[in-house]
Design a protein around this motif. Structure first.
Motif, PDB file in Angstrom:
ATOM      1  N   VAL A 279       0.832  -1.206   0.000  1.00  0.00           N
ATOM      2  CA  VAL A 279       0.000   0.000   0.000  1.00  0.00           C
ATOM      3  C   VAL A 279       0.865   1.254   0.000  1.00  0.00           C
ATOM      4  N   ILE A 280       1.945   1.240   0.812  1.00  0.00           N
ATOM      5  CA  ILE A 280       2.839   2.401   0.866  1.00  0.00           C
ATOM      6  C   ILE A 280       3.498   2.641  -0.488  1.00  0.00           C
ATOM      7  N   ASP A 281       3.963   1.575  -1.110  1.00  0.00           N
ATOM      8  CA  ASP A 281       4.586   1.735  -2.435  1.00  0.00           C
ATOM      9  C   ASP A 281       3.594   2.271  -3.458  1.00  0.00           C
ATOM     10  N   ALA A 282       2.346   1.776  -3.389  1.00  0.00           N
ATOM     11  CA  ALA A 282       1.335   2.254  -4.329  1.00  0.00           C
ATOM     12  C   ALA A 282       1.013   3.726  -4.094  1.00  0.00           C
ATOM     13  N   ARG A 283       0.890   4.112  -2.802  1.00  0.00           N
ATOM     14  CA  ARG A 283       0.609   5.511  -2.486  1.00  0.00           C
ATOM     15  C   ARG A 283       1.748   6.431  -2.938  1.00  0.00           C
ATOM     16  N   LYS A 284       2.965   5.964  -2.749  1.00  0.00           N
ATOM     17  CA  LYS A 284       4.113   6.763  -3.169  1.00  0.00           C
ATOM     18  C   LYS A 284       4.087   7.000  -4.675  1.00  0.00           C
ATOM     19  N   MET A 285       3.752   5.969  -5.418  1.00  0.00           N
ATOM     20  CA  MET A 285       3.684   6.114  -6.877  1.00  0.00           C
ATOM     21  C   MET A 285       2.553   7.068  -7.272  1.00  0.00           C
ATOM     22  N   ILE A 286       1.414   6.967  -6.552  1.00  0.00           N
ATOM     23  CA  ILE A 286       0.284   7.845  -6.874  1.00  0.00           C
ATOM     24  C   ILE A 286       0.629   9.309  -6.598  1.00  0.00           C
ATOM     25  N   VAL A 287       1.287   9.563  -5.443  1.00  0.00           N
ATOM     26  CA  VAL A 287       1.652  10.935  -5.098  1.00  0.00           C
ATOM     27  C   VAL A 287       2.662  11.493  -6.094  1.00  0.00           C
ATOM     28  N   ASP A 288       3.664  10.689  -6.457  1.00  0.00           N
ATOM     29  CA  ASP A 288       4.644  11.153  -7.450  1.00  0.00           C
ATOM     30  C   ASP A 288       3.961  11.498  -8.762  1.00  0.00           C
ATOM     31  N   GLY A 289       3.040  10.660  -9.182  1.00  0.00           N
ATOM     32  CA  GLY A 289       2.328  10.958 -10.418  1.00  0.00           C
ATOM     33  C   GLY A 289       1.438  12.185 -10.314  1.00  0.00           C
ATOM     34  N   ALA A 290       0.787  12.354  -9.161  1.00  0.00           N
ATOM     35  CA  ALA A 290      -0.100  13.504  -8.982  1.00  0.00           C
ATOM     36  C   ALA A 290       0.686  14.813  -8.976  1.00  0.00           C
ATOM     37  N   VAL A 291       1.816  14.828  -8.283  1.00  0.00           N
ATOM     38  CA  VAL A 291       2.647  16.036  -8.257  1.00  0.00           C
ATOM     39  C   VAL A 291       3.130  16.384  -9.663  1.00  0.00           C
ATOM     40  N   GLY A 292       3.515  15.407 -10.438  1.00  0.00           N
ATOM     41  CA  GLY A 292       3.938  15.668 -11.804  1.00  0.00           C
ATOM     42  C   GLY A 292       2.812  16.214 -12.663  1.00  0.00           C
ATOM     43  N   MET A 293       1.605  15.696 -12.467  1.00  0.00           N
ATOM     44  CA  MET A 293       0.469  16.180 -13.243  1.00  0.00           C
ATOM     45  C   MET A 293       0.106  17.617 -12.862  1.00  0.00           C
ATOM     46  N   VAL A 294       0.160  17.932 -11.554  1.00  0.00           N
ATOM     47  CA  VAL A 294      -0.143  19.305 -11.125  1.00  0.00           C
ATOM     48  C   VAL A 294       0.889  20.278 -11.679  1.00  0.00           C
ATOM     49  N   ASP A 295       2.148  19.876 -11.605  1.00  0.00           N
ATOM     50  CA  ASP A 295       3.207  20.746 -12.139  1.00  0.00           C
ATOM     51  C   ASP A 295       3.024  20.958 -13.634  1.00  0.00           C
ATOM     52  N   MET A 296       2.671  19.914 -14.341  1.00  0.00           N
ATOM     53  CA  MET A 296       2.451  20.042 -15.792  1.00  0.00           C
ATOM     54  C   MET A 296       1.264  20.939 -16.077  1.00  0.00           C
ATOM     55  N   ALA A 297       0.196  20.801 -15.262  1.00  0.00           N
ATOM     56  CA  ALA A 297      -0.988  21.631 -15.478  1.00  0.00           C
ATOM     57  C   ALA A 297      -0.680  23.114 -15.254  1.00  0.00           C
ATOM     58  N   LEU A 298       0.052  23.436 -14.195  1.00  0.00           N
ATOM     59  CA  LEU A 298       0.396  24.834 -13.944  1.00  0.00           C
ATOM     60  C   LEU A 298       1.271  25.398 -15.046  1.00  0.00           C
ATOM     61  N   LYS A 299       2.228  24.605 -15.525  1.00  0.00           N
ATOM     62  CA  LYS A 299       3.086  25.084 -16.602  1.00  0.00           C
ATOM     63  C   LYS A 299       2.295  25.305 -17.885  1.00  0.00           C
ATOM     64  N   LYS A 300       1.374  24.419 -18.203  1.00  0.00           N
ATOM     65  CA  LYS A 300       0.565  24.582 -19.421  1.00  0.00           C
ATOM     66  C   LYS A 300      -0.320  25.819 -19.333  1.00  0.00           C
ATOM     67  N   LEU A 301      -0.903  26.045 -18.162  1.00  0.00           N
ATOM     68  CA  LEU A 301      -1.751  27.223 -18.000  1.00  0.00           C
ATOM     69  C   LEU A 301      -0.934  28.503 -18.138  1.00  0.00           C
ATOM     70  N   GLY A 302       0.296  28.455 -17.578  1.00  0.00           N
ATOM     71  CA  GLY A 302       1.134  29.653 -17.678  1.00  0.00           C
ATOM     72  C   GLY A 302       1.626  29.895 -19.084  1.00  0.00           C
ATOM     73  N   GLU A 303       1.977  28.867 -19.815  1.00  0.00           N
ATOM     74  CA  GLU A 303       2.476  29.020 -21.171  1.00  0.00           C
ATOM     75  C   GLU A 303       1.380  29.444 -22.145  1.00  0.00           C
ATOM     76  N   SER A 304       0.150  28.988 -21.932  1.00  0.00           N
ATOM     77  CA  SER A 304      -0.951  29.290 -22.854  1.00  0.00           C
ATOM     78  C   SER A 304      -1.655  30.598 -22.526  1.00  0.00           C
ATOM     79  N   ASN A 305      -1.345  31.208 -21.376  1.00  0.00           N
ATOM     80  CA  ASN A 305      -1.989  32.436 -20.944  1.00  0.00           C
ATOM     81  C   ASN A 305      -3.499  32.305 -20.938  1.00  0.00           C
ATOM     82  N   ILE A 306      -3.992  31.166 -20.528  1.00  0.00           N
ATOM     83  CA  ILE A 306      -5.440  30.967 -20.469  1.00  0.00           C
ATOM     84  C   ILE A 306      -6.032  31.731 -19.298  1.00  0.00           C
ATOM     85  N   VAL A 307      -5.383  31.659 -18.176  1.00  0.00           N
ATOM     86  CA  VAL A 307      -5.858  32.346 -16.987  1.00  0.00           C
ATOM     87  C   VAL A 307      -4.648  32.668 -16.121  1.00  0.00           C
TER      88      VAL A 307
END
Length: 341
Positions: A279-307
């Motif tokens: 369970v710990i290994d699975a949670r660690k993988m989920i958190v790593d993936g979630a942080v990467g997705m959030v970082d990608m989302a913020l960068k895309k929003l900033g690059e596209s000047n959507i908001v």
């Protein structure tokens, strides 16, 4: 004591000569009876010769030995080892030689052993009387490759966790003289040495991979374990057993682990531990993936000047995305119809 091979394959000629001598003894006895009245001395002498041969001639049959392929017979004469018969054939040896096999009655959990119902004396008592069935125990030694399925043992691994382990040992006899005379019972000796060698090797390994554990003896931690390094563990067990039974004339060809598990008293706890680790290994993988997705989302929003979002709104967005991506259940969407500010 060194094995001495005997090769007196004269069984068939001796058998034919013995039968011929019996026929000659019958003829001498009959001839003596016929001439007893005419020549009493000669007739009595011939009859005595025939009777003596009938009483003592059967002793020659005791020296006839028949062996099948991959069989051996260790012989002693008045307590002295005289040699070993090996291989198939019809042999003739000294009729007073005695075959020796102290392990003939021993039955272990292995191939090649005689069933308990064979080679023993059986008696049954009923109302009509006593019924008996007696069978002789064979003293022949099998030279075939045999498998010893040793009983499961409970042993503590290097971390102190009790584990149950069983092994199958493939072995054969190389020196019959050592097997018979150097140890009291080579089958029991092998079984006991397998238990001791198994205990010595298993205590060097953890059940599963653990940190800071040296299983090779080089002073450096490694990833050896009973579960993950079964081939290496089996090879070390085989070498350990071979070093112990070499003086008994036995050769260990292979050793294999047939059963491996935690002891029942800790099996449930270890299962929970493995589940928690998963369970710990699975949670660690989920958190790593979630942080990467959030970082990608913020960068895309900033690059596209959507908001354009201030730091407070970025923190709220990151919090909401992490809750959605790391949650165990599917999120329920909420539509905000008002202003963000």
């Amino acid at each position: 004591m060194k094995e001495q091979i005997l090769k007196p394959k004269q069984g068939m000629p001796v058998l034919l000569l013995t039968l011929l001598s019996y026929a000659l003894a019958i003829a001498v006895f009959v001839f003596g009876c016929i001439n007893l009245d005419n020549t009493p001395v000669l007739g009595g002498l011939l009859m005595a010769i025939g009777i003596i041969w009938f009483c003592l001639g059967w002793i020659l049959f005791c020296g006839l030995k028949v062996l099948k392929p991959q069989e051996a017979l260790v012989l002693t004469l008045f307590g002295k080892y005289v040699g070993t018969l090996r291989g198939e054939g019809f042999y003739y040896v000294n009729p007073f030689a005695v075959a020796v096999n102290p392990a003939a009655k021993t039955t272990l959990r292995q191939s090649g052993d005689v069933d308990n119902a064979q080679g023993t004396a059986q008696l049954s008592i009923s109302a009509s009387g006593v019924n008996g069935n007696v069978q002789a125990i064979s003293k022949k030694i099998s030279l075939k490759v045999m498998t010893l399925n040793n009983n499961k043992q409970k042993i503590n691994d290097c971390l102190g966790n009790p584990v149950e382990i069983g092994i199958a040992v493939i072995w054969c006899i190389k020196d019959t003289a050592k097997a018979v005379f150097h140890v009291d019972n080579y089958k029991e000796f092998l079984s006991i040495q397998c238990d001791a060698a198994l205990r010595n090797i298993v205590r060097l390994y953890p059940y599963d991979v653990s940190k800071n554990v040296d299983t090779t003896g080089d002073g450096e931690p490694d990833e050896g374990s009973l579960r993950g390094s079964s081939e290496i563990v089996a090879a070390r067990i085989r070498d350990e057993i071979q070093s112990r039974v070499r003086d008994a004339g036995l050769e260990i060809m292979e050793a294999r682990i047939t059963y491996l598990a935690y002891a029942p008293e800790i099996a449930a706890v270890m299962l929970q531990r493995q589940q928690a680790s998963a369970v710990i290994d699975a949670r660690k993988m989920i958190v790593d993936g979630a942080v990467g997705m959030v970082d990608m989302a913020l960068k895309k929003l900033g690059e596209s000047n959507i908001v354009e979002l201030d730091e407070e709104r970025k923190a709220a967005m990151v919090s909401n995305l992490l809750v959605i991506l790391c949650g165990n259940k599917d999120p329920q969407p909420v539509v905000n119809s008002g202003s963000l500010y």
